[in-house]
Design an enzyme around this catalytic site. Structure first.
Site, PDB file in Angstrom:
ATOM      1  N   SER A 132       0.809  -1.220   0.000  1.00  0.00           N
ATOM      2  CA  SER A 132       0.000   0.000   0.000  1.00  0.00           C
ATOM      3  C   SER A 132       0.842   1.270   0.000  1.00  0.00           C
ATOM      4  O   SER A 132       0.481   2.262  -0.649  1.00  0.00           O
ATOM      5  CB  SER A 132      -0.946  -0.011   1.213  1.00  0.00           C
ATOM      6  N   ASP A 141       7.200  -4.011   6.753  1.00  0.00           N
ATOM      7  CA  ASP A 141       6.237  -4.371   7.789  1.00  0.00           C
ATOM      8  C   ASP A 141       6.751  -3.977   9.171  1.00  0.00           C
ATOM      9  O   ASP A 141       5.973  -3.648  10.062  1.00  0.00           O
ATOM     10  CB  ASP A 141       5.941  -5.868   7.724  1.00  0.00           C
ATOM     11  N   GLY A 200       7.533  -8.653   3.323  1.00  0.00           N
ATOM     12  CA  GLY A 200       6.948  -9.862   2.757  1.00  0.00           C
ATOM     13  C   GLY A 200       5.504 -10.087   3.124  1.00  0.00           C
ATOM     14  O   GLY A 200       4.930 -11.124   2.790  1.00  0.00           O
ATOM     15  N   GLY A 201       4.903  -9.099   3.820  1.00  0.00           N
ATOM     16  CA  GLY A 201       3.478  -9.214   4.113  1.00  0.00           C
ATOM     17  C   GLY A 201       2.640  -9.328   2.854  1.00  0.00           C
ATOM     18  O   GLY A 201       1.582  -9.946   2.846  1.00  0.00           O
ATOM     19  N   GLU A 222      11.615  -8.665  -4.091  1.00  0.00           N
ATOM     20  CA  GLU A 222      12.069  -7.460  -3.398  1.00  0.00           C
ATOM     21  C   GLU A 222      13.534  -7.591  -3.000  1.00  0.00           C
ATOM     22  O   GLU A 222      14.311  -6.637  -3.113  1.00  0.00           O
ATOM     23  CB  GLU A 222      11.192  -7.206  -2.166  1.00  0.00           C
TER      24      GLU A 222
END
Length: 219
Positions: free
Chosen positions: A30, A84, A95-96, A103
């Site tokens: 997000s 996170d 890694g959420g 990444e």
């Protein structure tokens, strides 16, 4: 400011680290989505982006930003992504959104890693957020048993298949005091593709969204 407004503020602040005529590493999630929106405003000043997920690729293309394969570049000037959790050593859990392997590849390619977060992601000790581990499907049970030996409680992330065709184990109840050692140990377990600890290669700059504005933390 709402949490989303804080994420938007740091996403746009990250534009200060993007140089003209470069290919930009772009993360997932997000907060990274706000950075992609910001990148769209200067799309004619950059060559394009390398993306860490199919979702980010789709968003980049929808804004008219050229997307390059990681194999097409030798290095990247900058990589911008969220986290996170991030500690005072600029080490992160990521890694959420299940894009941790791509990444990590992009972070390895990049000269500078800019982490964009809201203040809620700052922690003293990593591990309250479950630690994602990307695993080859046939190794899931074996890897889970090995993670239990570390003191963690691995939980299979049901219904999630990564863009690489693998599965995710989220490890709960870890108190990660030595993030580099834990990253190296988990990465050494057969069947693990990678762990969502970014300790060996942490962030160089953190842009933190606070109620007082964007705070810059430099490694």
């Amino acid at each position: 400011m709402t949490q989303d407004e804080l994420k938007k503020a740091v996403g746009w602040a990250a534009l200060d680290y993007v140089r003209p005529d470069t290919i930009v590493g772009v993360g997932t999630g997000s907060t990274a989505a706000h950075f992609i929106d910001a990148l769209g405003s200067i799309k004619h000043q950059i060559k394009g982006a390398v993306s860490s997920s199919d979702a980010s690729t789709e968003k980049l293309k929808s804004l008219g930003i050229p997307v390059f394969d990681a194999n097409e570049v030798d290095s990247l000037d900058v990589y911008v992504d969220g986290a996170d959790e991030i500690n005072g050593h600029m080490q992160m859990i990521k890694g959420g959104g299940a894009a941790l392997t791509r990444e990590k590849i992009i972070s390895a390619l990049s000269r500078q890693f800019i982490c964009i977060v809201d203040a809620s992601k700052q922690v003293d000790v990593l591990g309250k957020f479950p630690l994602p581990v990307e695993v080859i499907p046939m190794a899931r049970s074996y890897v889970a048993r090995e993670l239990v030996k570390l003191g963690g409680q691995p939980v299979y992330r049901q219904g999630v298949v990564t863009d690489n065709g693998n599965v995710i184990l989220d490890v709960h109840n870890l108190n990660i005091m030595d993030a580099i050692a834990v990253e190296n140990h988990i990465n050494g377990i057969p069947g693990v593709v990678t762990v969502g600890l970014f300790a060996n290669r942490g962030a160089d700059v953190a842009l933190v969204g606070t109620s007082e504005g964007v705070k810059t933390v430099v490694k």
